[in-house]
Design a protein around this motif. Structure first.
Motif, short mmCIF file in Angstrom:
data_model
loop_
_atom_site.label_atom_id
_atom_site.label_comp_id
_atom_site.label_asym_id
_atom_site.label_seq_id
_atom_site.Cartn_x
_atom_site.Cartn_y
_atom_site.Cartn_z
N LYS A 1 60.38 17.85 29.03
CA LYS A 1 59.08 17.84 29.70
C LYS A 1 57.99 17.36 28.75
N ASN B 1 58.80 15.02 39.52
CA ASN B 1 57.85 15.95 40.12
C ASN B 1 56.61 16.15 39.25
N GLU B 2 56.80 16.14 37.95
CA GLU B 2 55.68 16.43 37.05
C GLU B 2 54.73 15.23 36.91
N GLU C 1 55.54 14.07 28.99
CA GLU C 1 54.08 14.14 28.85
C GLU C 1 53.58 13.05 27.90
#
Ligand code: SF4
Ligand code: SF4
Length: 639
Positions: free
Chosen positions: A501, A546-547, A505
């Motif tokens: 994740k 999704n993020e 980012e």
């Protein structure tokens, strides 16, 4: 096709037998195919020609004499005569004995040639043993100078015969050097074609040879340098060699001592880069030089994966004390003499050409020289800001391909998968990897404003994610948005969810992307091919979607690739993967990559054209942005 030739082929195919060259030639004539092109193609994959020896049974002793004839003798095709020429009376005495045994009715005429042969310590007489011998001439013609133009057509004969031939060559003008850091033995070949065939012949015997050009454009030498290969070759030649037996025995003892001491016999195959340079030397008639003390390839590779001018120069300097002009050294000199400047493609010109094309790559370093240009490809460049200018001006320096800028490819050693088809398996040699700190990486990047992206790949970055995240944060913080710096990851996707994740980012904020190598859809197939089920890769893909995906939809933050392993990753697998991706968004870029044989799957072919077509169709059923990578390989692929 019609006629007898076609009938022949059908019959031979039915009985699973080989097709004669002559038959193929006829078929080409009948079907107006270009025989030159076909024969070129056959040549490129190898050809097994039948050797006709009339009623004689070829023995290792015949082969020994043929090896001697090839290396220091002469065969007169018109007069059907043969001649052994040498300065060693001992060797010629042995020839007389062997010859007499094999050809009772043929007489060898002995005479001394008018001029001397220069050897250490003065001149020596050259003695000639000559005979009229049509049988021997025919053997030489069939075995050594095959009519199809393949010299040294011995590879498929009995091991003893090949050994006999090579022992003859070694006794003739071969050499064994025992004094150096590692042993060296080899053969002198008449020209480049013969040298290439010799390399192949040795490879068939499990011996790796290196090609070295001798002084003043003279003959070529095929040199065997590693302990392992020298050992195999010694064992083959020892029973048949006459004058070099003692040296062979000493060499074998030396190797045995090494093994007893627990020192390994490891060796590394010669890089294609090396052969390429030899080829360039020949084709472009580049100046020749002494090729005595070869620079070790390892040294070059350890010092510089992607050599810049300074690194090439450094390698040359380190080696110049001992190297007098190895081909590789020559290549590095060329590199260090010119200024290496990062460049990108400015224009593509399509040529009306239908034939073989070649993909040149360098084992381990993964980049290659094309017309003097050092190149590395990125598998997402077909849609990313660097390749297209998308996201300009925030994420790209130009409103189009970023000419004049480049991507810093950060190759990690190690991987959490063990794929049988790994196309970058040098990542497993962790002990040879150079070590770089985060600070160094950041310093190099800050010092070069032409670097506009980092691509973490390898191996796969998963085992090194803390390093990658730390380095990426530092570089982005140091630049504070003053210049474009995209951070991208190319991975198998099975990393720790929390770290994945954070990588997402970094890619998201910097304009980079994450390339998921989705290797198979069926978990069992994944387990079979990669040693692990890759369900986590699919979970991470969904999580990153999704993020981040929807917030930067115009510049996709995730993409996927799949290697089309012949017979394994077929249209069913691709369809499953494409369907999975489309369930997120049908615009996500997806690239299919053509496989080339590597690592544990060297026995497979390049992905067949039919499989590629089916897979492309399967992917396009679900997705709008489908790309095909490694397209150049298709020209070598089976239908
Ligand atoms: S590293 Fe990223 S930005 Fe750079 S060329 Fe590759 S995909 Fe494009
Ligand atoms: S994930 Fe990639 S680098 Fe790792 S073993 Fe598989 S193919 Fe090789």
């Amino acid at each position: 096709l019609s006629g007898g030739a076609f009938y022949n082929i059908r019959e031979l195919k039915r009985h699973n037998r080989g097709i004669k060259l002559e038959t193929l030639r006829k078929v080409c004539q009948e079907s107006s195919m270009d025989w030159e092109k076909v024969s070129d193609r056959i040549r490129s994959v190898g050809y097994k020609e039948r050797i006709i020896l009339r009623r004689r049974r070829l023995t290792a002793q015949h082969a020994y004499l043929l090896g001697l004839l090839y290396s220091t003798g002469r065969v007169d095709m018109k007069k059907n005569s043969i001649a052994f020429t040498n300065a060693s009376r001992k060797l010629l005495g042995h020839v007389k004995t062997v010859y007499k045994k094999l050809f009772e009715n043929s007489r060898l005429r002995e005479y001394v040639r008018g001029f001397g042969l220069r050897v250490c310590g003065g001149e020596k007489e050259v003695i000639v043993l000559e005979a009229y011998n049509p049988v021997m001439k025919k053997m030489y013609e069939d075995l050594v100078l095959n009519h199809f133009g393949l010299p040294l057509n011995l590879g498929w004969l009995k091991r003893s015969i090949v050994s006999g031939f090579l022992a003859g060559m070694l006794d003739g003008n071969g050499f064994i050097n025992l004094g150096g850091r590692s042993p060296e033995m080899g053969f002198v070949l008449k020209n480049f074609e013969h040298a290439k065939m010799m390399l192949l012949l040795l490879r068939n015997l499990g011996v790796l040879g290196w090609l070295v050009k001798t002084k003043d454009g003279g003959p070529f030498r095929v040199v065997v340098r590693s302990y392992r290969s020298c050992k195999s070759l010694c064992k083959l030649l020892y029973p048949y060699s006459f004058t070099k037996r003692k040296k062979l025995r000493i060499l074998l003892e030396k190797i045995k001592k090494r093994v007893d001491k627990g020192m390994g016999l490891d060796e590394k195959p010669p890089s294609f880069f090396y052969t390429l340079l030899s080829k360039i030397m020949v084709e472009d008639s580049l100046p020749s030089f002494d090729a005595h003390y070869p620079i070790m390839l390892e040294r070059y590779e350890m010092l510089s994966r992607n050599p810049g001018t300074a690194q090439a120069l450094n390698t040359v300097n380190v080696s110049s004390g001992c190297a007098q002009g190895d081909l590789l050294l020559y290549g590095l000199r060329v590199l260090s003499d010119c200024e290496l400047v990062p460049e990108s493609i400015r224009e593509i010109e399509y040529l009306d050409y239908d034939g073989l094309v070649y993909d040149v790559t360098l084992e381990r370093a993964h980049n290659f020289l094309a017309n003097g240009i050092l190149v590395k490809n990125c598998c997402a460049a077909w849609f990313c800001p660097a390749g297209t200018g998308s996201g300009y001006p925030k994420y790209a320096c130009r409103n189009g391909p970023e000419h004049g800028y480049y991507n810093l490819a950060i190759f990690f050693y190690g991987c959490n998968f063990d794929c049988l088809f790994c196309q970058n398996w040098s990542h497993k040699e962790i002990s040879t990897s150079p070590q770089v700190t985060v600070e160094e990486l950041v310093r190099v990047t800050l010092g070069n404003d032409r670097i506009t992206c980092w691509c973490f790949f390898g191996g796969s970055p998963e085992p090194h994610l803390p390093f990658a995240i730390n380095a990426s944060r530092k570089i982005l913080e140091s630049l504070k948005g003053r210049r474009v710096m995209r951070v991208c990851f190319e991975w198998n996707g099975c990393g720790n969810e929390g770290l994945v994740k954070r990588c997402g980012e970094l890619a998201f904020v910097s304009g980079g992307n994450i390339k998921f190598d989705l290797k198979a859809f069926d978990p069992t197939l994944s387990l079979a091919l990669s040693g692990v089920k890759n369900d986590r890769a699919y979970r991470n893909f969904s999580m990153l979607f999704n993020e981040f995906y929807m917030e930067r939809r115009e510049l996709p933050v995730i993409t996927a690739t799949t290697l089309l392993v012949p017979g394994y990753v077929d249209e069913k697998e691709v369809e499953g993967i494409a369907r999975f991706i489309s369930e997120h968004d049908e615009n996500i870029p997806y690239s299919l990559l053509i496989f080339h044989p590597d690592y544990m799957m060297r026995d497979l072919t390049i992905t067949p054209v039919s499989q590629v077509k089916k897979c492309l169709a399967a992917a396009k059923k679900y997705l709008k942005n489908v790309n095909l990578g490694n397209v150049h390989l298709l020209s070598l692929a089976p239908p």
